[in-house]
Design a protein around this motif. Structure first.
Motif, PDB file in Angstrom:
ATOM      1  N   GLU A 236      -4.939  21.464 -36.579  1.00 36.88           N
ATOM      2  CA  GLU A 236      -5.109  22.291 -37.779  1.00 36.88           C
ATOM      3  C   GLU A 236      -5.100  23.796 -37.507  1.00 36.88           C
ATOM      4  OE1 GLU A 236      -8.160  20.718 -40.624  1.00 36.88           O
ATOM      5  OE2 GLU A 236      -8.591  19.322 -38.988  1.00 36.88           O
ATOM      6  N   GLY A 237      -5.178  24.171 -36.243  1.00 37.21           N
ATOM      7  CA  GLY A 237      -5.204  25.592 -35.909  1.00 37.21           C
ATOM      8  C   GLY A 237      -6.546  26.238 -36.262  1.00 37.21           C
ATOM      9  N   ILE A 238      -6.583  27.562 -36.192  1.00 42.30           N
ATOM     10  CA  ILE A 238      -7.811  28.302 -36.514  1.00 42.30           C
ATOM     11  C   ILE A 238      -8.270  28.029 -37.930  1.00 42.30           C
ATOM     12  CG2 ILE A 238      -8.762  30.638 -36.887  1.00 42.30           C
ATOM     13  CD1 ILE A 238      -8.611  29.973 -33.980  1.00 42.30           C
ATOM     14  N   GLN A 239      -7.314  27.854 -38.850  1.00 41.59           N
ATOM     15  CA  GLN A 239      -7.706  27.614 -40.248  1.00 41.59           C
ATOM     16  C   GLN A 239      -8.486  26.310 -40.401  1.00 41.59           C
ATOM     17  OE1 GLN A 239      -4.000  27.644 -42.363  1.00 41.59           O
ATOM     18  NE2 GLN A 239      -3.573  25.475 -41.984  1.00 41.59           N
ATOM     19  N   GLY A 240      -8.280  25.372 -39.461  1.00 42.45           N
ATOM     20  CA  GLY A 240      -9.061  24.134 -39.490  1.00 42.45           C
ATOM     21  C   GLY A 240     -10.531  24.381 -39.233  1.00 42.45           C
ATOM     22  N   LEU A 241     -10.826  25.381 -38.390  1.00 38.35           N
ATOM     23  CA  LEU A 241     -12.217  25.732 -38.104  1.00 38.35           C
ATOM     24  C   LEU A 241     -12.876  26.421 -39.298  1.00 38.35           C
ATOM     25  CD1 LEU A 241     -12.030  27.042 -34.419  1.00 38.35           C
ATOM     26  CD2 LEU A 241     -12.909  24.842 -35.217  1.00 38.35           C
TER      27      LEU A 241
ATOM     28  N   ALA B 160     -13.173  15.882 -44.507  1.00 38.23           N
ATOM     29  CA  ALA B 160     -11.949  15.274 -45.067  1.00 38.23           C
ATOM     30  C   ALA B 160     -10.802  15.295 -44.060  1.00 38.23           C
ATOM     31  CB  ALA B 160     -11.539  16.017 -46.333  1.00 38.23           C
ATOM     32  N   LYS B 161      -9.985  14.254 -44.099  1.00 42.20           N
ATOM     33  CA  LYS B 161      -8.806  14.201 -43.226  1.00 42.20           C
ATOM     34  C   LYS B 161      -7.783  15.235 -43.690  1.00 42.20           C
ATOM     35  CE  LYS B 161      -9.274   9.319 -42.019  1.00 42.20           C
ATOM     36  NZ  LYS B 161      -8.666   7.968 -42.078  1.00 42.20           N
ATOM     37  N   ALA B 162      -7.091  15.821 -42.732  1.00 41.06           N
ATOM     38  CA  ALA B 162      -6.070  16.823 -43.056  1.00 41.06           C
ATOM     39  C   ALA B 162      -5.042  16.228 -44.003  1.00 41.06           C
ATOM     40  CB  ALA B 162      -5.388  17.307 -41.779  1.00 41.06           C
ATOM     41  N   GLY B 163      -4.736  16.961 -45.075  1.00 39.08           N
ATOM     42  CA  GLY B 163      -3.761  16.496 -46.055  1.00 39.08           C
ATOM     43  C   GLY B 163      -4.359  15.754 -47.237  1.00 39.08           C
ATOM     44  N   SER B 164      -5.643  15.376 -47.149  1.00 38.29           N
ATOM     45  CA  SER B 164      -6.288  14.682 -48.269  1.00 38.29           C
ATOM     46  C   SER B 164      -6.665  15.687 -49.357  1.00 38.29           C
ATOM     47  CB  SER B 164      -7.535  13.939 -47.785  1.00 38.29           C
ATOM     48  OG  SER B 164      -8.508  14.853 -47.324  1.00 38.29           O
ATOM     49  N   SER B 165      -7.045  15.175 -50.534  1.00 35.69           N
ATOM     50  CA  SER B 165      -7.358  16.053 -51.664  1.00 35.69           C
ATOM     51  C   SER B 165      -8.547  16.964 -51.368  1.00 35.69           C
ATOM     52  CB  SER B 165      -7.637  15.225 -52.924  1.00 35.69           C
ATOM     53  OG  SER B 165      -8.712  14.320 -52.695  1.00 35.69           O
ATOM     54  N   ASN B 166      -9.567  16.441 -50.704  1.00 32.72           N
ATOM     55  CA  ASN B 166     -10.748  17.259 -50.391  1.00 32.72           C
ATOM     56  C   ASN B 166     -10.461  18.329 -49.348  1.00 32.72           C
ATOM     57  OD1 ASN B 166     -12.570  16.210 -52.202  1.00 32.72           O
ATOM     58  ND2 ASN B 166     -13.407  14.700 -50.785  1.00 32.72           N
ATOM     59  N   ALA B 167      -9.435  18.093 -48.512  1.00 28.62           N
ATOM     60  CA  ALA B 167      -9.104  19.051 -47.455  1.00 28.62           C
ATOM     61  C   ALA B 167      -8.624  20.393 -48.017  1.00 28.62           C
ATOM     62  CB  ALA B 167      -8.045  18.473 -46.531  1.00 28.62           C
ATOM     63  N   SER B 168      -8.227  20.408 -49.291  1.00 32.32           N
ATOM     64  CA  SER B 168      -7.766  21.654 -49.911  1.00 32.32           C
ATOM     65  C   SER B 168      -8.903  22.659 -50.104  1.00 32.32           C
ATOM     66  CB  SER B 168      -7.114  21.366 -51.264  1.00 32.32           C
ATOM     67  OG  SER B 168      -8.086  20.862 -52.183  1.00 32.32           O
ATOM     68  N   GLY B 169     -10.144  22.148 -50.104  1.00 29.45           N
ATOM     69  CA  GLY B 169     -11.298  23.038 -50.218  1.00 29.45           C
ATOM     70  C   GLY B 169     -11.734  23.330 -51.639  1.00 29.45           C
ATOM     71  N   ASN B 170     -11.198  22.576 -52.614  1.00 33.20           N
ATOM     72  CA  ASN B 170     -11.563  22.785 -54.007  1.00 33.20           C
ATOM     73  C   ASN B 170     -12.939  22.166 -54.285  1.00 33.20           C
ATOM     74  OD1 ASN B 170     -11.813  22.488 -56.888  1.00 33.20           O
ATOM     75  ND2 ASN B 170      -9.616  22.839 -57.057  1.00 33.20           N
ATOM     76  N   VAL B 171     -13.932  23.015 -54.470  1.00 32.51           N
ATOM     77  CA  VAL B 171     -15.317  22.558 -54.630  1.00 32.51           C
ATOM     78  C   VAL B 171     -15.496  21.756 -55.916  1.00 32.51           C
ATOM     79  CG1 VAL B 171     -17.734  23.283 -54.836  1.00 32.51           C
ATOM     80  CG2 VAL B 171     -16.194  24.504 -53.299  1.00 32.51           C
ATOM     81  N   LEU B 172     -14.925  22.243 -57.023  1.00 29.13           N
ATOM     82  CA  LEU B 172     -15.067  21.532 -58.302  1.00 29.13           C
ATOM     83  C   LEU B 172     -14.420  20.157 -58.247  1.00 29.13           C
ATOM     84  CD1 LEU B 172     -14.472  24.392 -60.918  1.00 29.13           C
ATOM     85  CD2 LEU B 172     -16.644  23.282 -60.314  1.00 29.13           C
ATOM     86  N   ALA B 173     -13.267  20.067 -57.578  1.00 29.23           N
ATOM     87  CA  ALA B 173     -12.587  18.775 -57.443  1.00 29.23           C
ATOM     88  C   ALA B 173     -13.429  17.815 -56.600  1.00 29.23           C
ATOM     89  CB  ALA B 173     -11.209  18.968 -56.816  1.00 29.23           C
ATOM     90  N   ALA B 174     -14.023  18.345 -55.543  1.00 28.56           N
ATOM     91  CA  ALA B 174     -14.875  17.518 -54.679  1.00 28.56           C
ATOM     92  C   ALA B 174     -16.097  17.016 -55.447  1.00 28.56           C
ATOM     93  CB  ALA B 174     -15.317  18.308 -53.455  1.00 28.56           C
TER      94      ALA B 174
END
Length: 267
Positions: A135-140, A210-224
């Motif tokens: 995921e690179g630095i953005q994964g952290l 969340a696994k990379a590529g899943s809906s939660n991985a986008s970081g949308n708090v309201l969606a989560a």
């Protein structure tokens, strides 16, 4: 704010952060596993309760130090010449800015720590290298927004309440509170703030795990939050509330009490 006071805030905050994070790490692991999407048992149950502790040990001092040096400096600037009725707002602004700065250090440490907590068979170094490779630095920094959105409301409740309780106690007894009294105020303020911000904490945990590529991985708090509500209801939104309240109440006692005592000793 004098340079000596800034250094005292930095050192006291760092010492307090290390103390509370390491002492209460097992409770934090239990909370994370209760909130994880695979459930408590599959996430490790009570096994490997110190999984991820190296990440916390490394990140605690700079994280807490960054928060308090920002908090004390902003508070000092805003207090200068402001009316007394604006004091709670001053504490809110100072705490919020402190959290934004501290999260730059806290989030990478938290991502690695939480992934290790739900994968006790994997080492912290292995999880760090796996995250960077895939995921690179953005994964952290996955979950930075959700962490800030959790921490700011938490601080908006905790710090003004802590300062107000100290002022009330000082007024009642006719002198400034001792460090143990500050710690008691911190425990009450932290526990209350922890309870009301638990849904945001659950959302943050789901996003970080969340696994990379899943809906939660986008970081949308309201969606989560919406996904948790649809699948688990109110109990899902408040998963881990008891260990979270216990950890943060004890944490508030240790953290804010240690901060006050160390700050007094350094000045």
């Amino acid at each position: 704010m004098e340079p000596r006071e800034s250094w005292a805030a930095l050192a006291a905050g760092g010492v307090a952060g290390v103390c509370v994070d390491l002492i209460l790490f097992p409770l934090d692991t239990v909370k994370t596993r209760l909130q994880s999407p695979q459930g408590f048992r599959k996430a490790g149950g009570f096994r490997g309760i110190y999984a991820g502790v190296p990440s916390t040990a490394i990140g605690s001092f700079p994280n807490a130090a960054a928060f308090f040096i920002t908090y004390e400096n902003v508070k000092s600037v805003l207090h200068h010449g402001s009316a007394s009725y604006l004091t709670p707002a001053t504490h809110m602004v100072a705490a919020s800015l402190g959290e934004v700065v501290a999260c730059l250090i806290r989030v990478p440490s938290e991502v690695v720590k939480q992934r290790a907590q739900v994968s006790p068979s994997s080492s912290t170094l292995r999880i760090l290298s796996h995250t960077l490779y895939h995921e690179g630095i953005q994964g952290l920094y996955r979950g930075y927004k959700s962490t800030v959105l959790r921490e700011i409301p938490f601080s908006l409740v905790q710090f003004p309440l802590w300062e107000s309780l100290k002022d009330l106690w000082s007024w009642k007894q006719g002198h400034v509170v001792d460090s143990w009294q500050s710690a008691v105020c911190g425990a009450f303020a932290g526990g209350f703030a922890a309870a009301v911000t638990t849904p945001l904490d659950v959302a943050k945990t789901r996003i970080m795990l969340a696994k990379a590529g899943s809906s939660n991985a986008s970081g949308n708090v309201l969606a989560a939050l919406g996904g948790i509500w649809r699948t688990q209801g109110l109990s899902g939104l408040f998963a881990g509330v008891v260990p979270r309240m216990a950890a943060i109440s004890l944490g508030g006692f240790i953290f804010l009490g240690t901060y006050e005592k160390t700050h007094q000793l350094l000045l």
